[in-house]
Scaffold this motif. Structure first.
Motif, short mmCIF file in Angstrom:
data_model
loop_
_atom_site.label_atom_id
_atom_site.label_comp_id
_atom_site.label_asym_id
_atom_site.label_seq_id
_atom_site.Cartn_x
_atom_site.Cartn_y
_atom_site.Cartn_z
N GLN A 80 0.25 5.67 3.80
CA GLN A 80 0.05 4.38 3.14
C GLN A 80 0.87 3.32 3.87
N ARG A 90 1.85 -0.79 3.85
CA ARG A 90 1.83 -2.04 3.11
C ARG A 90 2.67 -3.05 3.87
N GLU A 114 4.81 3.38 3.71
CA GLU A 114 5.43 3.61 2.42
C GLU A 114 5.70 5.10 2.24
#
Length: 142
Positions: free
Chosen positions: A21, A23, A28
């Motif tokens: 992930q 971001r 993350e």
């Protein structure tokens, strides 16, 4: 004539990466990288002079990786000779127990090893989702 490069017995193991992930340009959490996907299996394979490959990939039972009792995949495909722009490579498919995998790899010069990617097309033995991809290694069983 020399023995085809993918004939005999080889150890096989595959690895997968968990979802990553991102971001705002930063990863993350701590994603899983190069986690064992399969236990070490044995590929017993023969390659014809024309490059056609036929064999069996046998995995022992291994509860920690969720592989059922000894599992056999039938392996078919081809060895593609090197060119001026590419190493010798393999295009294989492994099928068994409703599982289907697409396996593409390249021979590492002067080692007898093959490395590449594996893609689950159906019914992964370790219960990972269809579309799971990862790395694999094949090396001669001496």
């Amino acid at each position: 004539m020399a023995k085809p490069p993918l004939s005999g017995q080889f150890h096989y193991q595959s690895f997968y990466n968990g979802p990553i992930q991102v971001r705002d340009g930063k990863v993350e959490g701590t994603p899983l990288l190069a986690e064992p996907w399969s236990p070490v299996g044995t590929l017993d394979v023969a390659t014809t002079e024309s490059g056609e490959v036929v064999g069996r990939l046998v995995f022992p039972s291994n509860g920690s990786l969720r592989i059922p009792n000894e599992t056999v995949l039938n392996v078919t495909g081809r060895v593609i000779p090197s060119t001026e722009h590419s190493q010798t490579r393999v295009e294989l498919q492994g099928e068994g127990m409703r599982a289907v995998y697409q396996i593409h790899g390249w021979f590492v010069p002067d080692t007898g090893r093959v490395v590449g990617t594996v893609l689950c097309l159906a019914g992964d033995l370790a219960k990972r989702p269809v579309g799971t991809t990862g790395a694999f290694i094949l090396f001669p069983k001496n």
